[in-house]
Structures are given as structure tokens and as C-alpha cells.
Design a protein around this motif. Structure first.
Motif, mmCIF file in Angstrom:
data_model
loop_
_atom_site.group_PDB
_atom_site.id
_atom_site.type_symbol
_atom_site.label_atom_id
_atom_site.label_comp_id
_atom_site.label_asym_id
_atom_site.label_seq_id
_atom_site.Cartn_x
_atom_site.Cartn_y
_atom_site.Cartn_z
ATOM 1 N N GLY A 83 -0.113 6.167 -0.865
ATOM 2 C CA GLY A 83 0.794 5.609 0.377
ATOM 3 C C GLY A 83 2.155 6.438 0.473
ATOM 4 O O GLY A 83 2.366 7.398 -0.284
ATOM 5 N N TRP A 84 2.765 6.755 1.675
ATOM 6 C CA TRP A 84 3.704 7.721 2.055
ATOM 7 C C TRP A 84 4.781 7.590 0.996
ATOM 8 O O TRP A 84 5.242 8.831 0.619
ATOM 9 N N VAL A 85 5.307 6.457 0.749
ATOM 10 C CA VAL A 85 6.473 6.254 -0.158
ATOM 11 C C VAL A 85 6.305 6.824 -1.473
ATOM 12 O O VAL A 85 6.879 7.527 -2.296
ATOM 13 N N TYR A 86 4.849 6.438 -2.157
ATOM 14 C CA TYR A 86 4.293 6.950 -3.584
ATOM 15 C C TYR A 86 4.289 8.176 -3.433
ATOM 16 O O TYR A 86 4.983 9.122 -4.295
ATOM 17 N N VAL A 87 3.658 9.159 -2.449
ATOM 18 C CA VAL A 87 3.592 10.611 -2.395
ATOM 19 C C VAL A 87 5.134 11.066 -2.232
ATOM 20 O O VAL A 87 5.368 12.336 -2.887
ATOM 21 N N LEU A 88 5.933 10.571 -1.590
ATOM 22 C CA LEU A 88 7.105 11.153 -1.361
ATOM 23 C C LEU A 88 8.038 10.999 -2.848
ATOM 24 O O LEU A 88 9.000 11.831 -2.480
ATOM 25 N N GLY A 89 7.651 10.074 -3.531
ATOM 26 C CA GLY A 89 8.265 10.091 -4.923
ATOM 27 C C GLY A 89 9.406 8.719 -4.889
ATOM 28 O O GLY A 89 10.131 8.644 -5.994
ATOM 29 N N GLY A 90 9.100 7.990 -4.171
ATOM 30 C CA GLY A 90 9.733 6.774 -4.350
ATOM 31 C C GLY A 90 9.482 5.889 -5.523
ATOM 32 O O GLY A 90 8.539 5.925 -6.279
ATOM 33 N N CYS A 142 0.981 -1.096 0.140
ATOM 34 C CA CYS A 142 -0.090 -0.038 0.031
ATOM 35 C C CYS A 142 0.909 1.306 -0.095
ATOM 36 O O CYS A 142 0.609 2.129 -0.854
ATOM 37 N N TRP A 143 1.852 1.454 0.976
ATOM 38 C CA TRP A 143 2.715 2.382 0.865
ATOM 39 C C TRP A 143 3.440 2.733 -0.274
ATOM 40 O O TRP A 143 3.996 3.847 -0.436
ATOM 41 N N THR A 144 3.749 1.725 -0.955
ATOM 42 C CA THR A 144 4.822 1.760 -2.267
ATOM 43 C C THR A 144 4.017 2.001 -3.541
ATOM 44 O O THR A 144 4.463 2.736 -4.368
ATOM 45 N N TRP A 145 2.738 1.495 -3.764
ATOM 46 C CA TRP A 145 2.085 1.350 -4.806
ATOM 47 C C TRP A 145 0.609 2.104 -4.921
ATOM 48 O O TRP A 145 0.419 2.674 -5.791
ATOM 49 N N ASN A 146 0.205 2.335 -3.718
ATOM 50 C CA ASN A 146 -1.298 2.941 -3.687
ATOM 51 C C ASN A 146 -0.725 4.486 -3.836
ATOM 52 O O ASN A 146 0.089 5.089 -3.283
ATOM 53 N N PRO A 147 -1.529 5.262 -4.772
ATOM 54 C CA PRO A 147 -1.412 6.706 -4.740
ATOM 55 C C PRO A 147 -1.437 7.438 -3.538
ATOM 56 O O PRO A 147 -0.793 8.642 -3.484
ATOM 57 N N ALA A 191 11.071 6.253 -18.010
ATOM 58 C CA ALA A 191 9.961 5.938 -17.347
ATOM 59 C C ALA A 191 8.833 6.723 -18.350
ATOM 60 O O ALA A 191 7.820 6.129 -18.415
ATOM 61 N N GLY A 192 9.240 7.693 -19.134
ATOM 62 C CA GLY A 192 8.422 8.398 -20.118
ATOM 63 C C GLY A 192 8.064 7.650 -21.432
ATOM 64 O O GLY A 192 7.148 7.982 -21.985
ATOM 65 N N ALA A 193 8.675 6.300 -21.419
ATOM 66 C CA ALA A 193 8.427 5.780 -22.644
ATOM 67 C C ALA A 193 7.189 5.146 -22.825
ATOM 68 O O ALA A 193 6.781 4.788 -24.031
ATOM 69 N N ASP A 194 6.160 5.113 -21.679
ATOM 70 C CA ASP A 194 4.741 4.780 -21.942
ATOM 71 C C ASP A 194 4.000 6.049 -22.465
ATOM 72 O O ASP A 194 2.866 5.750 -22.544
ATOM 73 N N GLY A 195 4.494 7.013 -22.481
ATOM 74 C CA GLY A 195 3.766 8.345 -22.984
ATOM 75 C C GLY A 195 2.915 9.043 -21.665
ATOM 76 O O GLY A 195 2.159 9.761 -22.127
ATOM 77 N N VAL A 196 3.208 8.350 -20.508
ATOM 78 C CA VAL A 196 2.279 8.734 -19.519
ATOM 79 C C VAL A 196 3.175 9.498 -18.286
ATOM 80 O O VAL A 196 2.660 10.324 -17.586
ATOM 81 N N THR A 197 3.927 8.553 -17.806
ATOM 82 C CA THR A 197 4.660 8.523 -16.500
ATOM 83 C C THR A 197 5.796 9.699 -16.673
ATOM 84 O O THR A 197 6.444 9.852 -17.739
ATOM 85 N N THR A 198 5.530 10.227 -15.660
ATOM 86 C CA THR A 198 6.613 11.564 -15.490
ATOM 87 C C THR A 198 7.310 11.543 -14.189
ATOM 88 O O THR A 198 6.646 11.654 -13.100
ATOM 89 N N ILE A 199 8.612 11.452 -14.013
ATOM 90 C CA ILE A 199 9.304 11.557 -12.876
ATOM 91 C C ILE A 199 10.463 12.404 -13.030
ATOM 92 O O ILE A 199 11.021 12.744 -14.187
ATOM 93 N N PRO A 200 11.172 12.736 -11.865
ATOM 94 C CA PRO A 200 12.112 13.698 -11.872
ATOM 95 C C PRO A 200 13.633 12.839 -12.277
ATOM 96 O O PRO A 200 14.626 13.528 -12.522
#
Length: 483
Positions: free
Chosen positions: A172-179, A165-170, A360-369
């Protein structure tokens, strides 16, 4: 109820009384195919573990792989999926909005709105099922089987589901933190590897620890290779399927998965060769799996050149980490902590260094730093925080679960001495992996228990003597139809 039609391109148009959308049939097909690929990994773990053990304990590991699939399938239906992936989850765990899979069939998934939640649910089930199977390999040769049914259900609920949950759920604290964890570096590998350490410490050492009795070779290297084949094959779905879409990103994940496994296998084998001057199949298989473990969190974020480093570092560090059990004197018979916990840590940290926004952006959707390659230097700290939290939470919660079960007599995991002597297969199952199992070579071990109890000097038997006795003494045979 869902209403379904199709557009001119063949995509599935769905609608309910409150929402509507479009599902892509190609994405659904790839997700379901990946589900089947990951499923085959679970008995692959069983065969891999079985081959590494002694003949008298070979069957129960394969059985446990199937038992785990069954138990987690029920747990996931009952409340596991809801605790991990409910839309209104908290920072650490979800709720029971989808108890018994209520309201799952009529909405899109959290991972990709072009894939229905029900397809995402069964795909994630395979991750939930393989994780406790990796962990309970630590019970090798010294555990009762019945209590493991309860342990798998409880551990999945209290350990795997919150970390997922904390890793993959939008929310979750790790997900929100940007893990960045594409396919399970922390939820699958760090959690299971650390749980294996906790189990090893709780159960204690096998009889004969520190003597030549346990200096045995894997009883069936073919099983080890077969298990590796199932795992390597299935890992294309494990990592490639985590894109939840048949696209460039999934292809890139498959490329780096295969490359990291290849380099990891070669690296571990060469490190072993420097000591023994033997080309070890077991060493190659162990290295391949360590490479697969390490590339898991970064498979959707890193390119092929980085995958070479993932494989080399995993093959090296996991190989050296197998010596930790001798330094700290715990009995991790299958080196699960070294391969999965250390491998997962290596993968998480390297992802923080080599993650690229372009991959990560090769799917045309995902944006990460991105990571350090993209000058996002704080990403390494986030990855470290994620890893340490997974280590700590899994170890502490697993230890608590084990000791609570310990004080419920019929749920204690450790088997008695008699079971350890004759083997878990015979004592707990009444069945064997083969139509014969040598037992005469084990009878001196029974005498050791008796001598130890009476205070007399204990006899020892070397691995070579034991092997020779197995060749020359009687075996227990199961009659065949022709007999």
C-alpha cells in the motif's frame, strides 16, 4: 494441505509442498483472544448509540450492530480480506487471489510470520465489521433498515477495503511511504467518521431540527455506560492485539490505551462541568471514547507520557468539535464526526510528533525512524497526507454510494415522515427495546406534519412538556405471561 508437527518448546511447525515455518502458540492465542475482545466492541457501539437516542428508536441501533457483524463477515469471506491483504496487491487495493478465503489457511500472515494468515484474517475481520457500524450511527432516527444491508456491503468493499490495503498491506502507498498507523486511525476512525458526515448531509435533518423537540436527553444513560464498558474493555484487544504477538509492545499498547481513555474521559467531563456545573456520565463516556480513538494509531509507537497528551487533546478538541454541527447546520445526532474523524486526525498527527523507534522496537522486530521526538521531522507530513487522503476518499466515495442508491427506489435510505413520527423500531421492525413505549407525546408531531402540509401555523412542544406527557399519558404495552 498443511502438515503440522510440534518442536520441543511446543511451537507449531508447519509445512506445505512449497514452504515451511514456525508458528508461536502464544502469539496465536493472544491474536484469537484479541479477536473476541474486538467482537464485543461492536454491540458496545450499538448500546452506546441506543442509549443516546429516544426510546422509540432504541432497538434498531442494537440490531444494526449485529446485522453489521453478519454482513461484513460474509463480505470479508467473499472478497474483503483478499481486497485488503492479498500478497500481490497494488498501491490502492488488492486482488481476488484469496477470493472466498482460497489459499489462506496454508500460509503465514502479512503482519507476523509467527501467526497463521487464517488467525490474522479473523482478527482483521473484527476491524472491518466495527468500522461501518460506527459510520451508520449517522442514520439515527430517520433511515430505512433494509437498504442498510446493501450499503454496509458496498461501503465495506469500496471504502474500507481500499483504505485498509493502502495503510496496512506492505504494498500500500501509505505503508511504503512510511505512514504510522498501528491499529486504525485512518482505516477505522477517519473513514467511519467522515462517512458519518456524508450520511448526515445526504439524509438531511430530522423533523424538529432546531427546535426543542430534539433537545432531549439520552433516554438510557445506563446503556451509554454499558456501551462504553464494552468498548473500553475490547479496546485492549483492538490496540494490544494489533501487535499480533504477546510481547512488550502489546503490553505498552495496553498501557497507553487505558491511560489515554482515562485522561480523555476526565478532560471532556471537566469541559462540560464548566458550563453546566454537573458531573456528566455521558460526557465522561464521550471523552473516554475520544481518547481511545486518538491513541489508536499511536498505541504501538508512543510512550505513556505522550498518551496523557493524546487523551487531553482528544477530550478537548473532540468536545469543541461537537459544535461544528451547529455552525454548519448538519444533523449528526450522535457526534460521530466529532468523536471519530476529528479524534482520528488528532491521533494521526500526534503520532507523527511523538512516535519513538524504541517503543516500536519493543517487539524485537519493528524498525521505524520515529517521529519528531526522534528528529524525524518529515513524519508529520506523512501522517497529514494519510489523514487528508482518508478524509477525502471516504467522504467522496460514501456520497457517491448514497446517491447511486438514492436513484434505485427500493434502496433509498431516508424513511418517510410517518416512520420518523412513530419511530423506526415500530415502523421497520415491529418490535421495541422495552415492554412499553410512550407514543401519546409524539402525536402532536403527527399534527405538525399535517399542519405543515396544509400551510397552517405549526405547533411546537417543548422537551419538558414532552417529558411530562410521557409521564401522564397512556403507553403501548406488550402483554406479559402474567397478564
Amino acid at each position: 494441505m498443511v502438515n503440522v508437527t510440534y518442536d520441543s518448546s511446543g511451537d507449531l511447525i508447519w509445512s506445505t509442498s512449497s514452504a515451511s515455518g514456525v508458528y508461536n502458540l502464544g502469539d496465536i492465542a493472544w491474536t484469537l483472544a484479541s479477536t473476541a475482545l474486538v467482537w464485543i466492541m461492536i454491540p458496545g457501539v450499538g448500546f452506546f448509540y441506543s442509549g443516546l437516542l429516544r426510546r422509540k428508536n432504541a432497538l434498531n441501533m442494537i440490531y444494526l450492530s449485529m446485522m453489521t457483524v453478519a454482513m461484513v463477515s460474509f463480505q470479508w469471506f467473499f472478497w474483503g480480506y483478499s481486497l485488503a491483504f492479498s500478497e500481490s496487491a497494488g498501491k490502492f487495493i488488492g486482488n481476488l487471489d484469496h477470493f472466498a478465503l482460497m489459499n489462506v489457511i496454508d500460509q503465514p500472515s502479512l503482519g507476523n510470520p509467527r501467526v497463521p494468515a487464517i488467525a490474522f484474517c479473523v482478527f482483521q475481520l473484527m476491524f472491518a465489521a466495527i468500522t461501518p457500524m460506527i459510520a451508520i450511527g449517522a442514520v439515527a432516527e430517520r433511515s430505512r433498515l433494509g437498504p442498510l444491508l446493501v450499503f454496509v456491503f458496498v461501503w465495506s468493499t469500496l471504502v474500507y477495503d481500499p483504505i485498509a490495503c493502502w495503510t496496512w498491506n506492505p504494498h500500500g502507498w501509505v505503508y511504503v511511504l512510511g505512514g504510522l498507523d498501528f491499529a486504525g486511525g485512518t482505516p477505522v476512525h477517519i473513514s467511519s467518521g467522515t462517512a458519518a458526515l456524508a450520511i448526515s448531509l445526504y439524509l438531511g435533518k430530522r423533523h424538529g431540527y432546531g427546535t426543542e423537540q430534539l433537545a432531549y436527553k439520552p433516554h438510557n444513560t445506563t446503556y451509554v455506560i454499558l456501551g462504553t464498558v464494552f468498548l473500553w474493555f475490547g479496546w485492549f484487544g483492538f490496540n494490544g492485539g494489533s501487535a499480533l504477538s504477546a510481547n512488550y509492545r502489546a503490553t505498552e499498547a495496553c498501557i497507553v490505551t487505558n491511560l489515554a481513555a482515562s485522561v480523555g474521559g476526565l478532560t471532556w467531563m471537566l469541559w462540560d462541568w464548566r458550563l453546566e456545573r454537573k458531573w456528566s456520565a455521558v460526557g465522561f463516556c464521550s471523552g473516554a471514547i475520544s481518547g481511545l480513538v486518538a491513541i489508536t494509531p499511536g498505541s504501538g509507537f508512543v510512550g505513556a507520557p505522550a498518551a496523557v497528551l493524546f487523551g487531553f487533546m482528544a477530550g478537548t478538541l473532540c468536545n469543541f468539535a461537537t459544535q461544528l454541527k451547529f455552525i454548519f447546520r448538519y444533523d449528526d445526532a450522535l457526534d460521530i464526526f466529532a468523536s471519530h474523524a476529528i479524534g482520528g486526525l488528532v491521533g494521526n498527527l500526534l503520532t507523527g510528533l511523538f512516535a519513538q523507534a524504541s517503543i516500536a522496537g519493543a517487539d524485537g522486530v519493528t524498525t521505524i525512524p520515529g517521529g519528531w521526538l526522534d528528529h524525524n521531522y518529515k513524519q508529520l507530513g506523512i501522517q497529514l497526507a494519510d489523514s487528508v487522503s482518508g478524509f477525502a476518499y471516504s467522504f467522496v466515495m460514501t456520497t457517491i454510494i448514497l446517491w447511486v442508491m438514492h436513484y434505485i427506489p427500493f434502496l433509498r435510505l431516508r424513511c418517510d415522515g410517518e416512520t420518523e413520527i412513530i419511530g423506526v423500531d415500530d415502523a421497520e421492525m415491529g418490535e421495541f427495546a422495552y415492554d412499553y413505549v410512550g407514543i401519546e407525546a409524539e402525536l402532536p408531531h403527527r399534527q405538525q406534519y399535517n399542519n405543515g402540509a396544509s400551510g397552517e401555523p405549526q405547533q411546537t412542544i417543548s422537551a419538558s412538556q414532552e417529558s411530562e406527557q410521557e409521564k401522564t399519558t397512556n403507553v403501548v404495552s406488550v402483554p406479559t405471561p402474567d397478564a
